[in-house]
Each structure stands twice: as C-alpha cells, then as structure tokens.
Design a protein around this motif. Sequence first.
Motif, PDB file in Angstrom:
ATOM      1  N   LEU A 244      10.961   1.519  -2.183  1.00 56.12           N
ATOM      2  CA  LEU A 244       9.658   1.292  -2.799  1.00 56.12           C
ATOM      3  C   LEU A 244       8.647   2.353  -2.390  1.00 56.12           C
ATOM      4  O   LEU A 244       7.521   2.361  -2.894  1.00 56.12           O
ATOM      5  CB  LEU A 244       9.132  -0.099  -2.422  1.00 56.12           C
ATOM      6  N   LEU A 245       9.037   3.234  -1.497  1.00 59.55           N
ATOM      7  CA  LEU A 245       8.152   4.311  -1.059  1.00 59.55           C
ATOM      8  C   LEU A 245       8.239   5.522  -1.984  1.00 59.55           C
ATOM      9  O   LEU A 245       7.444   6.446  -1.875  1.00 59.55           O
ATOM     10  CB  LEU A 245       8.486   4.717   0.376  1.00 59.55           C
ATOM     11  N   THR A 246       9.234   5.529  -2.878  1.00 54.77           N
ATOM     12  CA  THR A 246       9.345   6.607  -3.857  1.00 54.77           C
ATOM     13  C   THR A 246       8.446   6.297  -5.047  1.00 54.77           C
ATOM     14  O   THR A 246       8.112   5.138  -5.321  1.00 54.77           O
ATOM     15  CB  THR A 246      10.787   6.765  -4.357  1.00 54.77           C
ATOM     16  N   ASP A 247       8.056   7.338  -5.763  1.00 55.49           N
ATOM     17  CA  ASP A 247       7.213   7.162  -6.943  1.00 55.49           C
ATOM     18  C   ASP A 247       7.929   6.309  -7.994  1.00 55.49           C
ATOM     19  O   ASP A 247       7.347   5.385  -8.566  1.00 55.49           O
ATOM     20  CB  ASP A 247       6.857   8.541  -7.514  1.00 55.49           C
ATOM     21  N   PHE A 248       9.206   6.594  -8.228  1.00 62.80           N
ATOM     22  CA  PHE A 248       9.992   5.851  -9.206  1.00 62.80           C
ATOM     23  C   PHE A 248      10.117   4.382  -8.796  1.00 62.80           C
ATOM     24  O   PHE A 248       9.898   3.471  -9.598  1.00 62.80           O
ATOM     25  CB  PHE A 248      11.385   6.472  -9.350  1.00 62.80           C
ATOM     26  N   GLY A 249      10.505   4.146  -7.544  1.00 66.18           N
ATOM     27  CA  GLY A 249      10.726   2.784  -7.074  1.00 66.18           C
ATOM     28  C   GLY A 249       9.464   1.952  -7.093  1.00 66.18           C
ATOM     29  O   GLY A 249       9.474   0.779  -7.511  1.00 66.18           O
ATOM     30  N   PHE A 250       8.351   2.538  -6.652  1.00 69.82           N
ATOM     31  CA  PHE A 250       7.095   1.798  -6.596  1.00 69.82           C
ATOM     32  C   PHE A 250       6.640   1.381  -7.985  1.00 69.82           C
ATOM     33  O   PHE A 250       6.267   0.228  -8.220  1.00 69.82           O
ATOM     34  CB  PHE A 250       6.027   2.662  -5.920  1.00 69.82           C
TER      35      PHE A 250
ATOM     36  N   ALA B  90       1.681  10.749   1.922  1.00 67.64           N
ATOM     37  CA  ALA B  90       1.265  11.913   2.706  1.00 67.64           C
ATOM     38  C   ALA B  90      -0.158  11.751   3.210  1.00 67.64           C
ATOM     39  O   ALA B  90      -1.036  11.290   2.474  1.00 67.64           O
ATOM     40  CB  ALA B  90       1.377  13.182   1.861  1.00 67.64           C
ATOM     41  N   TYR B  91      -0.370  12.125   4.453  1.00 68.17           N
ATOM     42  CA  TYR B  91      -1.719  12.093   5.015  1.00 68.17           C
ATOM     43  C   TYR B  91      -2.633  13.016   4.214  1.00 68.17           C
ATOM     44  O   TYR B  91      -2.256  14.119   3.831  1.00 68.17           O
ATOM     45  CB  TYR B  91      -1.686  12.544   6.476  1.00 68.17           C
ATOM     46  N   GLN B  92      -3.851  12.541   3.937  1.00 67.95           N
ATOM     47  CA  GLN B  92      -4.840  13.351   3.232  1.00 67.95           C
ATOM     48  C   GLN B  92      -6.169  13.208   3.954  1.00 67.95           C
ATOM     49  O   GLN B  92      -6.657  12.091   4.170  1.00 67.95           O
ATOM     50  CB  GLN B  92      -4.954  12.895   1.774  1.00 67.95           C
TER      51      GLN B  92
ATOM     52  N   LEU C  41      -0.508   2.695   2.660  1.00 63.14           N
ATOM     53  CA  LEU C  41      -0.428   3.932   3.424  1.00 63.14           C
ATOM     54  C   LEU C  41       0.858   3.986   4.238  1.00 63.14           C
ATOM     55  O   LEU C  41       1.057   3.169   5.136  1.00 63.14           O
ATOM     56  CB  LEU C  41      -1.643   4.049   4.351  1.00 63.14           C
ATOM     57  N   ASN C  42       1.707   4.935   3.934  1.00 64.69           N
ATOM     58  CA  ASN C  42       2.964   5.067   4.660  1.00 64.69           C
ATOM     59  C   ASN C  42       2.772   5.940   5.898  1.00 64.69           C
ATOM     60  O   ASN C  42       3.547   6.850   6.173  1.00 64.69           O
ATOM     61  CB  ASN C  42       4.050   5.655   3.760  1.00 64.69           C
ATOM     62  N   TYR C  43       1.713   5.677   6.621  1.00 65.77           N
ATOM     63  CA  TYR C  43       1.405   6.386   7.870  1.00 65.77           C
ATOM     64  C   TYR C  43       0.323   5.599   8.603  1.00 65.77           C
ATOM     65  O   TYR C  43      -0.207   4.619   8.065  1.00 65.77           O
ATOM     66  CB  TYR C  43       0.934   7.822   7.602  1.00 65.77           C
ATOM     67  N   LYS C  44       0.001   6.009   9.789  1.00 59.21           N
ATOM     68  CA  LYS C  44      -1.046   5.350  10.561  1.00 59.21           C
ATOM     69  C   LYS C  44      -2.390   6.000  10.230  1.00 59.21           C
ATOM     70  O   LYS C  44      -2.610   7.164  10.534  1.00 59.21           O
ATOM     71  CB  LYS C  44      -0.763   5.470  12.059  1.00 59.21           C
ATOM     72  N   MET C  45      -3.281   5.247   9.627  1.00 61.62           N
ATOM     73  CA  MET C  45      -4.581   5.794   9.260  1.00 61.62           C
ATOM     74  C   MET C  45      -5.491   5.893  10.474  1.00 61.62           C
ATOM     75  O   MET C  45      -6.275   6.819  10.605  1.00 61.62           O
ATOM     76  CB  MET C  45      -5.228   4.931   8.175  1.00 61.62           C
ATOM     77  N   SER C  46      -5.417   4.900  11.361  1.00 70.63           N
ATOM     78  CA  SER C  46      -6.126   4.930  12.649  1.00 70.63           C
ATOM     79  C   SER C  46      -7.613   5.253  12.495  1.00 70.63           C
ATOM     80  O   SER C  46      -8.160   6.107  13.180  1.00 70.63           O
ATOM     81  CB  SER C  46      -5.482   5.963  13.588  1.00 70.63           C
ATOM     82  N   ASP C  47      -8.277   4.566  11.577  1.00 71.89           N
ATOM     83  CA  ASP C  47      -9.713   4.765  11.394  1.00 71.89           C
ATOM     84  C   ASP C  47     -10.484   3.967  12.445  1.00 71.89           C
ATOM     85  O   ASP C  47     -10.108   2.843  12.778  1.00 71.89           O
ATOM     86  CB  ASP C  47     -10.113   4.325   9.987  1.00 71.89           C
ATOM     87  N   GLU C  48     -11.575   4.522  12.939  1.00 72.42           N
ATOM     88  CA  GLU C  48     -12.328   3.852  13.999  1.00 72.42           C
ATOM     89  C   GLU C  48     -12.962   2.542  13.518  1.00 72.42           C
ATOM     90  O   GLU C  48     -13.303   1.678  14.340  1.00 72.42           O
ATOM     91  CB  GLU C  48     -13.414   4.781  14.541  1.00 72.42           C
TER      92      GLU C  48
ATOM     93  N   PHE D  96     -12.140  -2.770  -0.942  1.00 67.00           N
ATOM     94  CA  PHE D  96     -10.994  -1.902  -0.668  1.00 67.00           C
ATOM     95  C   PHE D  96     -10.047  -2.619   0.296  1.00 67.00           C
ATOM     96  O   PHE D  96     -10.492  -3.261   1.253  1.00 67.00           O
ATOM     97  CB  PHE D  96     -11.442  -0.585  -0.027  1.00 67.00           C
ATOM     98  N   LYS D  97      -8.764  -2.481   0.031  1.00 67.16           N
ATOM     99  CA  LYS D  97      -7.728  -2.963   0.946  1.00 67.16           C
ATOM    100  C   LYS D  97      -6.912  -1.750   1.377  1.00 67.16           C
ATOM    101  O   LYS D  97      -6.240  -1.113   0.565  1.00 67.16           O
ATOM    102  CB  LYS D  97      -6.803  -3.962   0.252  1.00 67.16           C
ATOM    103  N   TYR D  98      -6.976  -1.418   2.655  1.00 65.03           N
ATOM    104  CA  TYR D  98      -6.145  -0.349   3.207  1.00 65.03           C
ATOM    105  C   TYR D  98      -5.017  -1.004   3.998  1.00 65.03           C
ATOM    106  O   TYR D  98      -5.264  -1.729   4.971  1.00 65.03           O
ATOM    107  CB  TYR D  98      -6.973   0.570   4.107  1.00 65.03           C
ATOM    108  N   VAL D  99      -3.794  -0.753   3.571  1.00 65.30           N
ATOM    109  CA  VAL D  99      -2.626  -1.422   4.148  1.00 65.30           C
ATOM    110  C   VAL D  99      -1.746  -0.377   4.829  1.00 65.30           C
ATOM    111  O   VAL D  99      -1.139   0.468   4.171  1.00 65.30           O
ATOM    112  CB  VAL D  99      -1.826  -2.160   3.053  1.00 65.30           C
ATOM    113  N   GLU D 100      -1.679  -0.426   6.152  1.00 68.56           N
ATOM    114  CA  GLU D 100      -0.927   0.560   6.924  1.00 68.56           C
ATOM    115  C   GLU D 100       0.557   0.168   6.993  1.00 68.56           C
ATOM    116  O   GLU D 100       1.041  -0.332   8.008  1.00 68.56           O
ATOM    117  CB  GLU D 100      -1.517   0.700   8.320  1.00 68.56           C
TER     118      GLU D 100
END
Length: 299
Positions: free
Chosen positions: A11-17, A85-87, A125-132, A160-164
């Motif tokens: 589900l992390l691929t564009d096609f799968g998601f 990808a982190y942005q 988010l497929n990474y750790k956003m780690s926002d303060e 907004f829902k940010y899901v790590e």
Amino acid sequence: MRQSEERYISLLTDFGFKRIFGTDPNKELLINFLNSLFDGEEVIKDVKYLNSENVGDVYAERKAIFDVYCENEKGEKFIVEMQNAYQTFFKDRSLFYSTFPIREQAPKGSDWNFCLKKVYVVALLNYKMSDEAFDSSDTIHTIALMDTKTNKVFNAKLMFKYVEVGRFDKTDEELTSLSDKWMYVLKNLSRLDNRPVALREKIFTKLFDAAAIARFTPTELREYEDSLKAYRDIKNSLDTAKEEGRAEGRAEGREEGIEAGRAEGIAMVAKTMYAKGMDIETIASMTGMDKNELEKLLG
C-alpha cells in the motif's frame, strides 16, 4: 513479466495505494480507514470520488494533483495523500492543497454568504515527521485552527491529520484499535503470507481480496511491478542518501549535510524514473517534488 514475489500488494506504492483507496469498488475500504483515523470525531457513511487534478481559477496557475480526493454524503471534502519521501516544506504543501477544496466551494456569478463545508487533509507519512508541535508518544496527529491561549477550536471547517506510518511499530499481537490494524496493514501488507488473527474481520477480508496479486491481469501486474520498482528505488536511494548525509553532517557539524543528502537522493531517483519513461506528474506524485522543480531538473 516476472511474477511478484509477494502475495499481496504494498500500500506504500502509488499503484497499491490508489487501487485500494482510490477506486469505487473499494470505497468501503476508504470509508472504514478514514473512520478509524477520526475515531468518532467524524463519521463517514458514504463517499464520492472527485477529480484528483485541480487547477486555479486560471488554467495556467499551479496545479495540485491529489492521490485521493473525495467528498462524503454531507459534501465535506477529503484529500488523502501518501508521502513516502521527506519534503522540507510538506506542511506548506498540505496547507496549499487545502486551498483548492475551499476555493471551489465559492459559486461563480452569484451572491454567497461564505458558509463552507468542512475540508480535511489526511497525510500518511512513511517516515518520522518529528514536528515539535506533535505529541511524540502518538503517531496520529490532529491539527486545527485554534486559539493558542484557550486551546479551543476557532473554526472547525479546516482540519489536518498527519499520520506517521513510518513510526508505527506494533506487532500483529499488539493490535487493539481499528486504527492500529489499518496502520499495520499500511506498513506491512506486502510482507504477509497469511492473515493475522487480529485482521480476520469482514472489512479486512475485502482488503486482502482486493490486494491479492494472483487476481491481477497481466496489465495490472505490469503496472504494479513498475510502481513497486519505483518505490524501492526511492526507498533505497533515500536510505543511502540519509546515511551519507548523516556522515557529512557529523563531519561538518551541521544539519545541512543531512538535508543535502536527502535532496540529492530524491533528485537521482527522479532522473532514473524519467529515463525509464515515467511522466513528470507521476514522478512528482511519488517523490514529493514540485512539478516545476522537476521540469527544471529534467529539462
């Protein structure tokens, strides 16, 4: 065509998601998933998929292409994005995205009292956003327009829902809530050979049936393999760039080394994807890069 090694799609691929959450036959899965994230704050009974490509009032204005864009039975809008990808400015990007479903509610050529339907941006988010601003003990973060002194919601029309997803680390034996179960399959579906006991509910039967690679047509299999390869290229390049960036950052004593490594890795992946015939809009969606930046990079 090589048969995929996995039993179920990632589900992390564009096609799968998009196959699982962005197609009308599977909208029950999207509804259940969103309800698990909102946990009673919002109860969705039905959704209608909308055009995922949005432009400003003038066609030449900057576009926004969403992974999934839909509205519920009350006309409330939902943007659902998978970000692998982190942005650096992803928060700004998600805020920019929210302006499209807000502006499109304004009727053209008639009086309007400015009463808006709710708009929700769900960022996976497929990474750790780690926002303060986040509670570090949780992986699902709800952001709203609030008074900073009273902590009361000032306007509930934008949320907004940010899901790590990348930080979720529970095993199948630790899954208790519905959101836990969805987070687990988001991260681990392609690694599973059999369904864990915790995922024996009816909704997950539908998910596993829709995600079974053996049911794919040759065309679907080819599209999935291409999407999976692109995802793995991104992941491997980012992991390598991240390690190199850390080393450079330690050597230079500054954080910029890490960011430079990430940016270099994403740019390298984008060039590889373009060389293999992928279009710029798909590359932008999968890497998180701005379309105009991509055109400059690849031009």
